[in-house]
Design a protein around this motif. Structure first.
Motif, PDB file in Angstrom:
ATOM      1  N   THR A   1     -13.763 -29.027  17.499  1.00 36.56           N
ATOM      2  CA  THR A   1     -13.614 -30.485  17.440  1.00 36.56           C
ATOM      3  C   THR A   1     -14.968 -31.177  17.211  1.00 36.56           C
ATOM      4  O   THR A   1     -15.030 -32.267  16.666  1.00 36.56           O
ATOM      5  CB  THR A   1     -12.966 -31.028  18.729  1.00 36.56           C
TER       6      THR A   1
ATOM      7  N   GLU B   1     -29.248 -25.895  23.480  1.00 32.34           N
ATOM      8  CA  GLU B   1     -29.022 -26.183  24.902  1.00 32.34           C
ATOM      9  C   GLU B   1     -28.613 -24.948  25.697  1.00 32.34           C
ATOM     10  O   GLU B   1     -28.534 -24.998  26.913  1.00 32.34           O
ATOM     11  CB  GLU B   1     -27.951 -27.269  25.049  1.00 32.34           C
TER      12      GLU B   1
ATOM     13  N   GLU C   1     -26.332 -34.966  17.731  1.00 32.60           N
ATOM     14  CA  GLU C   1     -26.225 -33.875  16.758  1.00 32.60           C
ATOM     15  C   GLU C   1     -24.945 -33.973  15.932  1.00 32.60           C
ATOM     16  O   GLU C   1     -24.959 -33.700  14.727  1.00 32.60           O
ATOM     17  CB  GLU C   1     -26.343 -32.525  17.472  1.00 32.60           C
TER      18      GLU C   1
ATOM     19  N   ALA D   1     -25.734 -33.875  22.344  1.00 31.92           N
ATOM     20  CA  ALA D   1     -24.531 -33.431  21.629  1.00 31.92           C
ATOM     21  C   ALA D   1     -24.051 -34.529  20.673  1.00 31.92           C
ATOM     22  O   ALA D   1     -23.771 -34.273  19.501  1.00 31.92           O
ATOM     23  CB  ALA D   1     -23.435 -33.056  22.624  1.00 31.92           C
TER      24      ALA D   1
ATOM     25  N   MET E   1     -14.283 -19.768  16.338  1.00 34.67           N
ATOM     26  CA  MET E   1     -14.751 -19.601  17.702  1.00 34.67           C
ATOM     27  C   MET E   1     -14.173 -18.319  18.298  1.00 34.67           C
ATOM     28  O   MET E   1     -14.717 -17.755  19.210  1.00 34.67           O
ATOM     29  CB  MET E   1     -14.359 -20.814  18.534  1.00 34.67           C
TER      30      MET E   1
ATOM     31  N   HIS F   1     -27.768 -33.960  28.152  1.00 33.10           N
ATOM     32  CA  HIS F   1     -27.046 -32.975  27.337  1.00 33.10           C
ATOM     33  C   HIS F   1     -25.997 -33.671  26.453  1.00 33.10           C
ATOM     34  O   HIS F   1     -25.887 -33.381  25.254  1.00 33.10           O
ATOM     35  CB  HIS F   1     -26.372 -31.950  28.256  1.00 33.10           C
TER      36      HIS F   1
ATOM     37  N   SER G   1     -26.508 -25.890  17.041  1.00 32.69           N
ATOM     38  CA  SER G   1     -25.938 -24.753  17.751  1.00 32.69           C
ATOM     39  C   SER G   1     -26.428 -24.754  19.188  1.00 32.69           C
ATOM     40  O   SER G   1     -27.472 -25.334  19.489  1.00 32.69           O
ATOM     41  CB  SER G   1     -26.367 -23.456  17.065  1.00 32.69           C
TER      42      SER G   1
HETATM   43  P1  GDP Z   1     -15.440 -27.775  20.648  1.00 27.88           P
HETATM   44  O1  GDP Z   1     -15.372 -27.068  21.970  1.00 27.88           O
HETATM   45  O2  GDP Z   1     -16.210 -27.015  19.621  1.00 27.88           O
HETATM   46  O3  GDP Z   1     -14.101 -28.188  20.152  1.00 27.88           O
HETATM   47  O4  GDP Z   1     -16.317 -29.114  20.837  1.00 27.88           O
HETATM   48  P2  GDP Z   1     -16.532 -30.102  22.065  1.00 27.88           P
HETATM   49  O5  GDP Z   1     -17.551 -31.106  21.623  1.00 27.88           O
HETATM   50  O6  GDP Z   1     -15.238 -30.670  22.521  1.00 27.88           O
HETATM   51  O7  GDP Z   1     -17.121 -29.226  23.260  1.00 27.88           O
HETATM   52  C1  GDP Z   1     -18.253 -28.422  23.125  1.00 27.88           C
HETATM   53  C2  GDP Z   1     -19.408 -28.937  23.969  1.00 27.88           C
HETATM   54  O8  GDP Z   1     -20.424 -27.929  23.992  1.00 27.88           O
HETATM   55  C3  GDP Z   1     -20.099 -30.151  23.337  1.00 27.88           C
HETATM   56  O9  GDP Z   1     -19.539 -31.358  23.726  1.00 27.88           O
HETATM   57  C4  GDP Z   1     -21.529 -29.974  23.807  1.00 27.88           C
HETATM   58  O10 GDP Z   1     -21.639 -30.367  25.155  1.00 27.88           O
HETATM   59  C5  GDP Z   1     -21.702 -28.479  23.735  1.00 27.88           C
HETATM   60  N1  GDP Z   1     -22.122 -28.044  22.391  1.00 27.88           N
HETATM   61  C6  GDP Z   1     -21.459 -27.199  21.566  1.00 27.88           C
HETATM   62  N2  GDP Z   1     -22.147 -27.020  20.417  1.00 27.88           N
HETATM   63  C7  GDP Z   1     -23.261 -27.780  20.508  1.00 27.88           C
HETATM   64  C8  GDP Z   1     -24.364 -28.026  19.627  1.00 27.88           C
HETATM   65  O11 GDP Z   1     -24.444 -27.526  18.509  1.00 27.88           O
HETATM   66  N3  GDP Z   1     -25.335 -28.879  20.069  1.00 27.88           N
HETATM   67  C9  GDP Z   1     -25.266 -29.461  21.301  1.00 27.88           C
HETATM   68  N4  GDP Z   1     -26.256 -30.281  21.660  1.00 27.88           N
HETATM   69  N5  GDP Z   1     -24.238 -29.251  22.157  1.00 27.88           N
HETATM   70  C10 GDP Z   1     -23.253 -28.428  21.766  1.00 27.88           C
END
Ligand code: GDP
Length: 484
Positions: free
Chosen positions: A411, A377, A394, A391, A431, A387, A345
Motif C-alpha cells: 500500500t 529505518e 518517502e 515514511a 512481499m 519514523h 526501503s
Molecule cells: P505496506 O505494509 O507495504 O502495505 O505499507 P504501509 O505503509 O501500510 O506499512 C508499512 C510501514 O513500514 C510504513 O508505514 C513505514 O512505517 C514502514 N516502511 C516500509 N517501507 C518503508 C520505507 O521504504 N521507508 C520508510 N521510511 N518506512 C517504511
C-alpha cells in the motif's frame, strides 16, 4: 521557500485544476500550494463535477462539522442511542490503524463514501493523522474532536454489539423495513467492520438494499485499512454519480489523494530538502520502492530482479563489464545532468549494491546515474513520530518521479503511484518472497488494489471482478479488486 524545479511543467497549476481551493493560509501548510512545483508528472485534470461536488461537500463539513449547533445536536442524539427520522446531518467516523499506506488509502476511500452519501467525514486523529497531514477542508476540521461519546470507538471490532454485520445476522436490522416511521427504531450508530476478517454479513455493506438501510442511521463508524473504492463502484445506487465524478475511473485515488493529503510543514521540510539536494537538477528521476520486512534476509534474487527489471524495460541504462570503460563523457567537467535514482526501503543493502554498480562500472550509453536513499529505518515503528514523518516524506518523494518501480502488494507503493499519477512497473517478487520467472510488469492502472474485496455480487452469483468492465481483479493480488 524552495526554488521551483526547472524541470517541472511550466504550466504548474497550484490549484490542480480546481481540486484545491484558494484561501488557505499558505505558511501554515506550505505543501498545499507548492506540490505542483515538485511533481514531474503534471497528473490528470479533475472533472468539473468532481470540483463542484468537493465545494459542496466542504460546505456540508462547515455546516455540520465540529463546533456547529448541528454537530452538538447530533452528539446528543448519539448519546440517546436512537436515530432520528430525518436528521439534519449524518456522519462517518473513520478509524485510523495499521501502516501509513493503509491509513491513507483507507481514509481516501472512506471519504469517497462520505461524499457519495452526503455524510460529514471525520477522521480518527490517532496514529499521526493529525500530525502528518494538513487540514483539507477550509474553515472547519476533518479531525474527530476529543470527547467523542463512543469512548472506545478505536477498539471496535468483531465483538462490538453494534457491528452492522452482526445486527444484520441477528435480525436486529432488516432491509426493506425502513420507510419513514420505522427509522426511529434504528440505532443511533452502526459500526462498519471491513477489516480482513469481515464476515459475509459485513460485506453486505456493498449491497444496494443495505446502503438504503444504512442511509437512515445517523452515525457510522468505519474500520478499514483497505481501499474500498472499487467496492463502491459495484453499488448500483452510486454508479451514475461515480460516472459523473470520475469519467476517468483509473484516477479516483489520484484526485482524492491529491485533494486530501498535504504534508505538514515538518514533513514538507524533509521532502523539499531531499528534493532540492538530490532530485531537482536531474535530467530524469526513477523511483524504486523496495518493500522488505525487517526480518527478511537481504535477497540477491530480489536485487537481481530490480536490475533485470530496470534494465530490460530501459528505465535505467545497462552497466558494462568491468574491463569496459564505456563511451567518453558527452559533457566532461560535471556538465552532464544525471539520471537520479531514488530508492526507498527499510534496508540499506539494495541501495548500496545498486549505487555501487553504477559507480564501479560504466553505463553503456554514457548516462550518469546517481543513486540515493533518504533513510533505512530497519524496523517498522508504530507511534514513533519521526519514523512516520520519514515514511510519509518517502512516499511523497517516490511520487515526484518521472518513472516508478514498486513492490507488488504494498500500500506504501500504491499511494506513491496514485499521488504521482503513474502506472508503475511492479516487481513481481512482492512481499511474499516467491520467486517468479519474470522480473516486473507494468500495472494496468495507477489505482490501489482493494485486497479484501467482496468476492461475489450481492446475490452471490457473479464474480465481483466481472460485474462492471472497470472493476477487475488485481494482478498482484488476484482476489482483490481494482479500478482500471
Ligand atoms: P505496506 O505494509 O507495504 O502495505 O505499507 P504501509 O505503509 O501500510 O506499512 C508499512 C510501514 O513500514 C510504513 O508505514 C513505514 O512505517 C514502514 N516502511 C516500509 N517501507 C518503508 C520505507 O521504504 N521507508 C520508510 N521510511 N518506512 C517504511
Amino acid at each position: 521557500v524552495s526554488l521551483p524545479n526547472e524541470n517541472a511543467p511550466t504550466h504548474a497549476d497550484k490549484l490542480l485544476g480546481g481540486l484545491l481551493v484558494e484561501g488557505f493560509d499558505q505558511e501554515s501548510c506550505r505543501s498545499r500550494y507548492q506540490s505542483a512545483m515538485y511533481r514531474r508528472n503534471a497528473g490528470r485534470q479533475p472533472s468539473q463535477h468532481l470540483v463542484s461536488k468537493l465545494r459542496s461537500h466542504e460546505a456540508l463539513q462547515r455546516r455540520c462539522g465540529p463546533g456547529t449547533a448541528a454537530y452538538t445536536n447530533a452528539l446528543e442524539q448519539l448519546k440517546s442511542g436512537k436515530s432520528v427520522v430525518s436528521p439534519e446531518c449524518r456522519y462517518l467516523v473513520s478509524i485510523s490503524y495499521r501502516g501509513l499506506g493503509n491509513r491513507i488509502i483507507a481514509a481516501a476511500s472512506a471519504f469517497l463514501y462520505a461524499v457519495l452519501t452526503d455524510r460529514v467525514f471525520l477522521v480518527d486523529p490517532s496514529n499521526g493523522m493529525d500530525e502528518l497531514f494538513c487540514e483539507p477542508f477550509p474553515n472547519t476540521t476533518w479531525l474527530l474532536p476529543p470527547g467523542f461519546p463512543l469512548v472506545s470507538y478505536q477498539g471496535f471490532y468483531l465483538s462490538t454489539p453494534e457491528r452492522y454485520g452482526k445486527m444484520r445476522e441477528d435480525g436486529v436490522l432488516r432491509t426493506g423495513e425502513i420507510n419513514g416511521s420505522a427509522a426511529g427504531d434504528l440505532p443511533a450508530f452502526a459500526y462498519i467492520h471491513l477489516d480482513h476478517n469481515q464476515t459475509d454479513a459485513d460485506k453486505l455493506f456493498f449491497c444496494d438494499d443495505d446502503q438504503r438501510l444504512m442511509s437512515s442511521i445517523q452515525w457510522l463508524v468505519m474500520r478499514t485499512d483497505g481501499y474500498i473504492a472499487p467496492g463502491l463502484f459495484l453499488v448500483r445506487a452510486f454508479q451514475s454519480e461515480l460516472d459523473a465524478l470520475f469519467p476517468e475511473r483509473d484516477a479516483v485515488f489520484h484526485h482524492l489523494g491529491r485533494y486530501l493529503f498535504h504534508p505538514t510543514n515538518r514533513v514538507w521540510g524533509l521532502i523539499t530538502r531531499y528534493y532540492d539536494a538530490h532530485l531537482a537538477r536531474a535530467r530524469r528521476v526513477v523511483s524504486i520502492q523496495v518493500r522488505v520486512f525487517p526480518w527478511q534476509a537481504d535477497s540477491p534474487e530480489l536485487l537481481e530482479q530490480i536490475k533485470t527489471c530496470t534494465q530490460s524495460q530501459k528505465l535505467l541504462p545497462a552497466v558494462l563489464g568491468e574491463e569496459d570503460d564505456g563511451p567518453p563523457a558527452a559533457a566532461p567537467g560535471g556538465a552532464a545532468k544525471p539520471t537520479a535514482v531514488l530508492i526507498t526501503s527499510l534496508k540499506a543493502w539494495y541501495y548500496d549494491k545498486i549505487k555501487g554498480a553504477y559507480w564501479e562500472r560504466a553505463t553503456a550509453n554514457g548516462e550518469v546515474v546517481v543513486v540515493d536513499q533518504p533513510s533505512h529505518e530497519e524496523a517498522q515503528r508504530y507511534h514513533v513520530k519521526s519514523h512516520e514523518r520519514k515514511a510519509w516524506a518517502e512516499v511523497y518523494l517516490l511520487s515526484t518521479a518521472d518513472t516508478l518501480v514498486t513492490t507488488a502488494e504494498s500500500t506504501f507503493g500504491y499511494v506513491a503511484q496514485g499521488l504521482g499519477g503513474m502506472r508503475p512497473w511492479v516487481l513481481r517478487m512482492g512481499m511474499i518472497n516467491t520467486t517468479v520467472s519474470w522480473p516486473c510488469s507494468r500495472d494496468v492502472s495507477m489505482e490501489p488494489c482493494y485486497h479484501v474485496a467482496p468476492v461475489y455480487d450481492c446475490r452471490r452469483r457473479e464474480d465481483a471482478g466481472k460485474i462492471v468492465p472497470h472493476v477487475r481483479h488485481c494482478e498482484d493480488w488476484p482476489t482483490g479488486l481494482k479500478l482500471v
